[in-house]
Write a protein that holds these residues in place. Structure first.
Motif, PDB file in Angstrom:
ATOM      1  N   ALA A 206      31.782 184.843  26.288  1.00  0.00           N
ATOM      2  CA  ALA A 206      31.335 184.486  27.640  1.00  0.00           C
ATOM      3  C   ALA A 206      30.489 183.212  27.617  1.00  0.00           C
ATOM      4  N   THR A 207      29.673 183.062  26.568  1.00  0.00           N
ATOM      5  CA  THR A 207      28.822 181.875  26.470  1.00  0.00           C
ATOM      6  C   THR A 207      29.656 180.615  26.291  1.00  0.00           C
ATOM      7  N   LEU A 208      30.677 180.690  25.419  1.00  0.00           N
ATOM      8  CA  LEU A 208      31.531 179.521  25.195  1.00  0.00           C
ATOM      9  C   LEU A 208      32.299 179.147  26.461  1.00  0.00           C
ATOM     10  N   ILE A 209      32.767 180.155  27.198  1.00  0.00           N
ATOM     11  CA  ILE A 209      33.492 179.879  28.450  1.00  0.00           C
ATOM     12  C   ILE A 209      32.566 179.178  29.450  1.00  0.00           C
ATOM     13  N   THR A 210      31.338 179.667  29.550  1.00  0.00           N
ATOM     14  CA  THR A 210      30.379 179.045  30.475  1.00  0.00           C
ATOM     15  C   THR A 210      30.061 177.617  30.052  1.00  0.00           C
ATOM     16  N   MET A 211      29.960 177.392  28.733  1.00  0.00           N
ATOM     17  CA  MET A 211      29.688 176.039  28.251  1.00  0.00           C
ATOM     18  C   MET A 211      30.838 175.097  28.580  1.00  0.00           C
ATOM     19  N   MET A 212      32.078 175.583  28.439  1.00  0.00           N
ATOM     20  CA  MET A 212      33.237 174.747  28.771  1.00  0.00           C
ATOM     21  C   MET A 212      33.268 174.429  30.267  1.00  0.00           C
TER      22      MET A 212
ATOM     23  N   ILE B  31      22.643 183.781  17.256  1.00  0.00           N
ATOM     24  CA  ILE B  31      23.529 184.951  17.209  1.00  0.00           C
ATOM     25  C   ILE B  31      23.335 185.760  15.928  1.00  0.00           C
ATOM     26  N   HIS B  32      22.760 185.131  14.888  1.00  0.00           N
ATOM     27  CA  HIS B  32      22.519 185.870  13.646  1.00  0.00           C
ATOM     28  C   HIS B  32      21.054 186.284  13.498  1.00  0.00           C
ATOM     29  N   THR B  33      20.246 186.060  14.531  1.00  0.00           N
ATOM     30  CA  THR B  33      18.844 186.492  14.510  1.00  0.00           C
ATOM     31  C   THR B  33      18.782 187.958  14.927  1.00  0.00           C
ATOM     32  N   PRO B  34      18.271 188.833  14.067  1.00  0.00           N
ATOM     33  CA  PRO B  34      18.237 190.259  14.436  1.00  0.00           C
ATOM     34  C   PRO B  34      17.505 190.478  15.751  1.00  0.00           C
ATOM     35  N   ALA B  35      18.148 191.265  16.624  1.00  0.00           N
ATOM     36  CA  ALA B  35      17.559 191.721  17.891  1.00  0.00           C
ATOM     37  C   ALA B  35      17.206 190.578  18.845  1.00  0.00           C
ATOM     38  N   PHE B  36      17.793 189.393  18.636  1.00  0.00           N
ATOM     39  CA  PHE B  36      17.522 188.298  19.578  1.00  0.00           C
ATOM     40  C   PHE B  36      18.016 188.679  20.969  1.00  0.00           C
ATOM     41  N   LYS B  37      17.206 188.370  21.974  1.00  0.00           N
ATOM     42  CA  LYS B  37      17.577 188.651  23.366  1.00  0.00           C
ATOM     43  C   LYS B  37      17.890 187.330  24.065  1.00  0.00           C
ATOM     44  N   GLN B  38      19.108 187.231  24.592  1.00  0.00           N
ATOM     45  CA  GLN B  38      19.536 185.965  25.167  1.00  0.00           C
ATOM     46  C   GLN B  38      18.847 185.678  26.489  1.00  0.00           C
ATOM     47  N   GLU B  39      18.762 184.376  26.785  1.00  0.00           N
ATOM     48  CA  GLU B  39      18.271 183.920  28.072  1.00  0.00           C
ATOM     49  C   GLU B  39      19.485 183.669  28.964  1.00  0.00           C
TER      50      GLU B  39
ATOM     51  N   GLY C 189      21.930 173.215  27.067  1.00  0.00           N
ATOM     52  CA  GLY C 189      20.858 173.399  26.093  1.00  0.00           C
ATOM     53  C   GLY C 189      20.455 174.856  25.934  1.00  0.00           C
ATOM     54  N   ARG C 190      20.352 175.547  27.052  1.00  0.00           N
ATOM     55  CA  ARG C 190      19.952 176.958  26.988  1.00  0.00           C
ATOM     56  C   ARG C 190      21.029 177.813  26.335  1.00  0.00           C
ATOM     57  N   LEU C 191      22.282 177.544  26.673  1.00  0.00           N
ATOM     58  CA  LEU C 191      23.368 178.320  26.079  1.00  0.00           C
ATOM     59  C   LEU C 191      23.503 178.020  24.587  1.00  0.00           C
ATOM     60  N   SER C 192      23.273 176.763  24.209  1.00  0.00           N
ATOM     61  CA  SER C 192      23.319 176.408  22.783  1.00  0.00           C
ATOM     62  C   SER C 192      22.244 177.157  22.005  1.00  0.00           C
ATOM     63  N   ASN C 193      21.066 177.294  22.617  1.00  0.00           N
ATOM     64  CA  ASN C 193      19.994 178.042  21.950  1.00  0.00           C
ATOM     65  C   ASN C 193      20.391 179.503  21.752  1.00  0.00           C
ATOM     66  N   ASN C 194      21.069 180.090  22.739  1.00  0.00           N
ATOM     67  CA  ASN C 194      21.554 181.465  22.577  1.00  0.00           C
ATOM     68  C   ASN C 194      22.520 181.558  21.403  1.00  0.00           C
ATOM     69  N   LEU C 195      23.454 180.590  21.318  1.00  0.00           N
ATOM     70  CA  LEU C 195      24.442 180.626  20.230  1.00  0.00           C
ATOM     71  C   LEU C 195      23.781 180.419  18.867  1.00  0.00           C
ATOM     72  N   MET C 196      22.751 179.574  18.827  1.00  0.00           N
ATOM     73  CA  MET C 196      22.070 179.317  17.551  1.00  0.00           C
ATOM     74  C   MET C 196      21.393 180.589  17.008  1.00  0.00           C
TER      75      MET C 196
END
Length: 245
Positions: free
Chosen positions: A211-217, A29-37, A20-27
């Motif tokens: 890296a996010t997709l690899i972690t999700m897999m 990716i087009h938000t300016p200056a978004f900082k990932q958790e 869930g957290r990684l999906s939120n990061n991916l969602m």
């Protein structure tokens, strides 16, 4: 509950929360200056096992892990790549500072420099919050503007205002406030020259997609393995219950 089942179930829940957290990061990716958790998996602890002989403990076997759980996320404030656009009021920061904005709940902070001009001529965020300069909200004159690398806004040769920037000692001093804003504790003014403002640019999200997709897999495979282990534990428990009847 059987401890083995509990440990496996705890791990499966951690994998679901991680997804869930990684999906939120991916969602975002087009938000300016978004900082990932960055999700943090935390060991739930160990059980010390022992070997018994004749009703007494003969020797300790060693610790056995009882699973992991999803701990508190870490906010990653690393710099995102800068991307040019056609808006002269789009601003990006190189460095570890934040823009200050005025909201009805008080001052908030953002890295999202997707700014514009409201009907009253004020420099505002995409949600309509006024951007603060060193002397308060910044009201822009009509016409072309130049914003230099120090954050000073110019109308021709006339100085209009200067952006107010702040820095925080660490990510633990920031909390998300929605709409790309943060609530901060003990902000410190940024000395001139330690950050650079880029006019006509936006900072991209700092999410590492690969890296996010690899972690999700990896998390998915861990979940599937735990699911099989849970089935085995359940079957073993059923057999034990049959033997006891």
């Amino acid at each position: 509950m059987n401890r083995g089942i509990y440990a496996v179930a705890l791990g499966m829940r951690a994998m679901l929360e991680l997804q869930g957290r990684l999906s939120n990061n991916l969602m975002n990716i087009h938000t300016p200056a978004f900082k990932q958790e960055v999700p943090i998996l935390t060991p739930a602890g160990d059980l010390l096992t022992a070997r018994a002989e004749g009703g007494v403990i003969a020797a300790t076997v060693g610790p056995v892990g009882v699973g992991v759980y999803q701990g508190e996320d870490r906010l990653d404030l690393s710099q995102g790549a800068l991307e040019p656009n056609e808006n002269p009021l789009s601003l990006a920061i190189s460095g570890d500072a934040f823009f200050r904005v005025q909201t009805s709940d008080g001052e908030r902070y953002t890295r999202n420099g997707n700014f514009g001009r409201d009907a009253a001529g004020y420099l505002v965020t995409s949600h309509g919050y006024r951007v603060l300069g060193e002397d308060g909200p910044i009201q822009l004159p009509e016409g072309d503007l130049t914003i230099d690398r120090s954050g000073t806004i110019w109308s021709g040769q006339t100085r209009v205002a200067r952006l107010a920037l702040v820095r925080f000692a660490g990510p633990e001093m920031l909390q998300r406030a929605g709409q790309g804003l943060f609530i901060g504790q003990d902000p410190q003014p940024v000395p001139v020259g330690q950050v650079t403002i880029h006019q006509g640019y936006l900072e991209r999200a700092n999410v590492d997609v690969t890296a996010t997709l690899i972690t999700m897999m990896t998390a998915l495979k861990s979940y599937e393995s735990a699911q099989k282990l849970l089935k085995i534990q359940d079957e073993m428990l059923a057999r034990l219950m049959d033997l006891g009847r």
